[in-house]
Design a protein around this motif. Structure first.
Motif, PDB file in Angstrom:
ATOM      1  N   ASP A 157     -64.993 -33.215 -47.143  1.00  0.00           N
ATOM      2  CA  ASP A 157     -65.611 -33.032 -45.831  1.00  0.00           C
ATOM      3  C   ASP A 157     -66.905 -32.229 -45.843  1.00  0.00           C
ATOM      4  O   ASP A 157     -67.649 -32.254 -44.874  1.00  0.00           O
ATOM      5  CB  ASP A 157     -64.632 -32.312 -44.887  1.00  0.00           C
ATOM      6  N   ILE A 158     -67.177 -31.516 -46.916  1.00  0.00           N
ATOM      7  CA  ILE A 158     -68.207 -30.483 -46.851  1.00  0.00           C
ATOM      8  C   ILE A 158     -69.602 -31.044 -46.578  1.00  0.00           C
ATOM      9  O   ILE A 158     -70.384 -30.444 -45.834  1.00  0.00           O
ATOM     10  CB  ILE A 158     -68.195 -29.611 -48.128  1.00  0.00           C
ATOM     11  N   TYR A 159     -69.938 -32.216 -47.119  1.00  0.00           N
ATOM     12  CA  TYR A 159     -71.270 -32.767 -46.886  1.00  0.00           C
ATOM     13  C   TYR A 159     -71.451 -33.151 -45.418  1.00  0.00           C
ATOM     14  O   TYR A 159     -72.506 -32.925 -44.826  1.00  0.00           O
ATOM     15  CB  TYR A 159     -71.518 -33.977 -47.796  1.00  0.00           C
ATOM     16  N   THR A 160     -70.400 -33.716 -44.830  1.00  0.00           N
ATOM     17  CA  THR A 160     -70.462 -34.072 -43.420  1.00  0.00           C
ATOM     18  C   THR A 160     -70.544 -32.827 -42.543  1.00  0.00           C
ATOM     19  O   THR A 160     -71.293 -32.786 -41.563  1.00  0.00           O
ATOM     20  CB  THR A 160     -69.221 -34.905 -43.032  1.00  0.00           C
ATOM     21  N   VAL A 161     -69.768 -31.811 -42.887  1.00  0.00           N
ATOM     22  CA  VAL A 161     -69.783 -30.563 -42.112  1.00  0.00           C
ATOM     23  C   VAL A 161     -71.167 -29.933 -42.141  1.00  0.00           C
ATOM     24  O   VAL A 161     -71.734 -29.560 -41.101  1.00  0.00           O
ATOM     25  CB  VAL A 161     -68.725 -29.581 -42.647  1.00  0.00           C
TER      26      VAL A 161
END
Length: 448
Positions: free
Chosen positions: A110-114
């Motif tokens: 999820d980190i890139y989207t977050v």
């Protein structure tokens, strides 16, 4: 901003260290680093993920009094990461009454989207722990590392690691942790097949043929050409054939003769039936599972494999050795690292000092070594390396390797496209595509 959003969306689609990266765990969320991916050993995901409902912007004023608020987004490396950061946050806030630290741990899925969402909403974190940095820097979103890291802490870090985050002579991010790669082999299988540990490509192919003749149910060699670590496979073979992603001047050389020959060699191993059956879909985690089960005789992997297969209950007799090489070239170990970076959010002088305090606290030798050992990674500081080597004798050889590893050219803004491009080349070659033509086309696409 449009550039960073586009680039981050692309990264979200393709990244698998960072990371740099392989994780020291057997959880369902792969750890980084290995892009690499994991990331650059990095970590990541092969498909975009929606922003979790619990992920909300944290770039807000301090909740009370005159405290200086610092918010951090940190990547989740494994099952222990959240607990470690929760303890760190509590200890830091108790030790620094004038600072209010909030650490938000986000999975690599999820980190890139977050981060993309936060930036688009003008709520970039103060500090980010991730594998990539070049696109943020290209859009003028980051502060130079020396602006937010004290001289004492900065000087602890391996120069080779700092060099990986240099753009236009300036270091923009600092190393969090790292992993290195070597060739793992099943001692008992090689002995039963009458095979010596291969040092050259000719020896490797001959060893694979003997192992296959000994037991056709064993995969002699493991290759991961998936979106998770395909760029790592590309690096292993080109670097150990005298090739590289770029020349000494930083110009892309993706279609060099050395690179073409290297990938042709790797593809030939697959087509000769000497590897796992489907390198385009079988990730390094699948290979590590097969290696731990005695179904793969040899594979290239990160220093965290011992922790991984031990957690999986494996009792095989294994060892590791330098990656086989060709043409008299010295064996090259691939290094993968993740980073910390500081966004330029118009910080006051007082907040910059608070951020320096955060990094001083994190890179305290004992605390930092605990962080590295927690998931079986390698340190990015010399003092951390000494402590890790003393705490775990099996890590000592890796600590020697990690300070002189070769890294992906992640400081170049085109890296995300190159990473996906070389994976595409490998996968198309597995389907019968001509390696030279595919690399010629990629070189033209990237370099013009």
């Amino acid at each position: 901003m449009k550039k960073i959003l586009t680039a981050l969306l692309a990264v979200c689609l393709v990244l698998s260290l960072a990371a740099c990266n392989g994780g020291g765990n057997n959880s369902s969320t792969p750890a980084a680093p290995d892009g690499s991916s994991a990331p650059e050993g990095g970590g990541g995901t092969s498909s975009p993920a929606s922003v979790p409902e619990t992920s909300t912007p944290t770039n807000e004023p301090a909740p009370s009094g005159d405290k200086i608020a610092i918010n951090v987004i940190a990547a989740e490396y494994g099952q222990n990461t959240k607990d470690w950061w929760a303890k760190f946050q509590d200890e830091f806030n108790k030790a620094n009454a004038g600072i209010d630290l909030t650490v938000e741990v986000v999975s690599w899925n999820d980190i890139y989207t977050v981060v993309n969402t936060r930036i688009s909403g003008n709520a970039a974190p103060d500090i980010l722990n991730i594998d990539v940095f070049a696109d943020y820097q290209a859009d003028g979103l980051l502060l130079p590392a020396k602006d937010y890291v004290s001289e004492a802490t900065y000087n602890k870090m391996y120069p080779a690691f700092l060099d990986q985050s240099v753009v236009d002579g300036t270091v923009w991010a600092i190393p969090d942790l790292a992993s290195a790669r070597a060739m793992y082999y099943n001692v008992d299988i090689l002995k039963a097949a009458g095979v010596e540990v291969p040092k050259t490509w000719d020896e490797l192919k001959a060893a694979c043929e003997k192992i296959k003749a000994y037991d056709a149910n064993i995969y002699p060699w493991g290759i991961d050409m998936t979106t998770d670590e395909g760029q790592a496979a590309f690096a292993y073979y080109i670097w150990n054939n005298g090739g590289d992603f770029t020349d000494a001047s930083g110009n892309w050389t993706l279609n060099s003769d050395e690179n073409v020959a290297a990938i042709e060699y790797a593809i030939d191993l697959v087509k000769s039936g000497l590897t796992n059956s489907d390198p385009a879909t079988e990730t390094r985690y699948a290979l590590q599972d097969m290696f731990g089960a005695g179904k793969v005789a040899m594979m290239i992997g990160p220093n965290s494999i011992p922790t991984y297969i031990k957690d999986g209950g494996s009792t095989i007799n294994y060892a590791f050795a330098p990656i086989p090489t060709n043409g008299g070239n010295a064996s090259v170990s691939a290094g993968v690292m993740d980073r910390f970076m500081c966004f330029d959010n118009g910080h006051s002088a007082e907040k910059i000092e608070a951020i320096k305090t955060f990094f001083d606290f994190f890179y305290d030798d004992a605390r930092y070594s605990d962080w590295v050992l927690m998931e079986g990674f390698l340190p990015a500081t010399s003092a951390g390396g000494e402590i890790v080597a003393k705490a775990d004798a099996s890590m000592a050889p890796w600590v020697e390797i990690v300070g002189s590893c070769k890294f992906y050219p992640t400081a170049k803004a085109e890296w995300a496209d190159v990473k996906q491009g070389v994976i595409n080349v490998e996968q198309q070659a597995l389907l019968g595509g001509n390696v030279k033509e595919l690399l010629d086309n990629l070189q033209k696409e990237i370099a013009g």
